[in-house]
Design an enzyme around this catalytic site. Sequence first.
Site, short mmCIF file in Angstrom:
data_model
loop_
_atom_site.label_atom_id
_atom_site.label_comp_id
_atom_site.label_asym_id
_atom_site.label_seq_id
_atom_site.Cartn_x
_atom_site.Cartn_y
_atom_site.Cartn_z
N ARG A 67 0.87 -1.20 0.00
CA ARG A 67 0.00 0.00 0.00
C ARG A 67 0.89 1.24 0.00
O ARG A 67 1.42 1.67 1.05
CB ARG A 67 -0.93 0.01 1.21
CG ARG A 67 -1.86 1.24 1.22
CD ARG A 67 -2.81 1.28 0.07
NE ARG A 67 -3.72 0.12 0.07
CZ ARG A 67 -4.40 -0.26 -0.99
NH1 ARG A 67 -4.24 0.39 -2.14
NH2 ARG A 67 -5.19 -1.30 -0.92
N ARG A 93 2.76 -6.33 -9.64
CA ARG A 93 2.99 -5.60 -8.37
C ARG A 93 3.00 -6.53 -7.16
O ARG A 93 3.33 -6.07 -6.05
CB ARG A 93 1.93 -4.52 -8.18
CG ARG A 93 0.51 -5.08 -8.06
CD ARG A 93 -0.51 -3.98 -7.80
NE ARG A 93 -1.84 -4.55 -7.52
CZ ARG A 93 -2.82 -3.90 -6.94
NH1 ARG A 93 -2.64 -2.63 -6.58
NH2 ARG A 93 -3.99 -4.47 -6.71
N HIS A 163 1.26 3.33 -10.72
CA HIS A 163 0.19 3.74 -9.79
C HIS A 163 0.79 4.51 -8.60
O HIS A 163 0.73 4.07 -7.44
CB HIS A 163 -0.48 2.44 -9.30
CG HIS A 163 -1.77 2.62 -8.57
ND1 HIS A 163 -1.88 3.28 -7.36
CD2 HIS A 163 -3.03 2.18 -8.85
CE1 HIS A 163 -3.14 3.24 -6.94
NE2 HIS A 163 -3.85 2.60 -7.82
N ASP A 207 -11.99 9.12 -8.10
CA ASP A 207 -11.44 7.93 -8.76
C ASP A 207 -11.78 8.06 -10.25
O ASP A 207 -12.85 7.64 -10.70
CB ASP A 207 -12.06 6.66 -8.17
CG ASP A 207 -11.28 5.42 -8.55
OD1 ASP A 207 -11.50 4.37 -7.91
OD2 ASP A 207 -10.45 5.52 -9.48
N GLU A 266 -1.62 8.75 -11.68
CA GLU A 266 -1.07 7.54 -12.30
C GLU A 266 -0.95 7.70 -13.81
O GLU A 266 -1.95 7.99 -14.49
CB GLU A 266 -1.98 6.36 -11.98
CG GLU A 266 -2.24 6.19 -10.49
CD GLU A 266 -3.48 5.38 -10.19
OE1 GLU A 266 -4.18 5.68 -9.21
OE2 GLU A 266 -3.75 4.43 -10.95
#
Length: 295
Positions: A67, A93, A163, A207, A266
């Site tokens: 995170r 990732r 990201h 978002d 991103e």
Amino acid sequence: MTNILTNAHVSRIDDPNGIPAVVIHNPHGQAKISLLGANLISWIPTNEKPVIWLSEQARFEVGKSIRGGIPICWPWFGAHTSESSYPAHGFARTELWEISNMQTLENNSTRVSFILPASHGSKAHWPHNSKLEYHITVGETLQLELVTHHLDSQTINLTQALHTYFQVSDVRAVTLHGLENKTYLDKLHNFEAFKQKTNISFDAEIDRIYLDTSDECIIEDPGFQRRIHIRKQGSHSTVVWNPWENTAAKMGDLGENGYLNMLCVESSNAANDIIVLKEGDEHRLWVEYKVETSR
Ligand code: TA6
């Protein structure tokens, strides 16, 4: 182990799973890259505050994404288009990468390269022969380059993103420039399309996938008296995300009010920005982050 030729040394982070990291110190600053996802979890330019945010509750566990830092979403962005059981944002990732090269460049920058070895997980989710390389250059700026080489005869559709979780003083005081007049898909409204009229300020969950943009973005942060410049090549979509309080609480690994000190901008190939690769093709997604201080 310190590699005296490169100012970079690989050291194991103090993590119960013993996941190694590359720690770089050079005249321009310092950085730390976990081999879990080749995730750059820290970048602190000399005389500057940290630029990359990492959750206080970040977990380092193979199979899970860290995170914070700069997770690599590959070979798909977001939910898989047809397999709902596949991991969101792909598997790059959450797997262990290998270091392929470390070098000191002429201006005392440090360049470290990584490769993603083929694994059982990747073969299950990606039955293609694609080679993934990642180059990180720590100098006056931070440069990242994600290179996909497609090696088999089946044409593939690739979506991806760097990201990046940027560290901010207080997201409520920050303004994001560079996406004015762009159309975006709003995940919070079932990916309906809207037009961004002005620069972006933050007072709630956001978002969004901004379309048809390869423009530079700037995070203006008066609290840290700095502007972070975000330049990119090989990307025509930009994702902006902050979970805000309620979604952050449900995620369980953002830490106490962590959402206030992070903003994801991103550089991506997402939504209609799909990369089609035939045998022998390669795609390079390149970004550069530069801090301009107003102190
Ligand atoms: O990039 C934005 C986003 O797709 C959000 O929708 C949110 O899911 C975020 O990524 C984090 O995803 P993760 O899988 O890391 O929890």
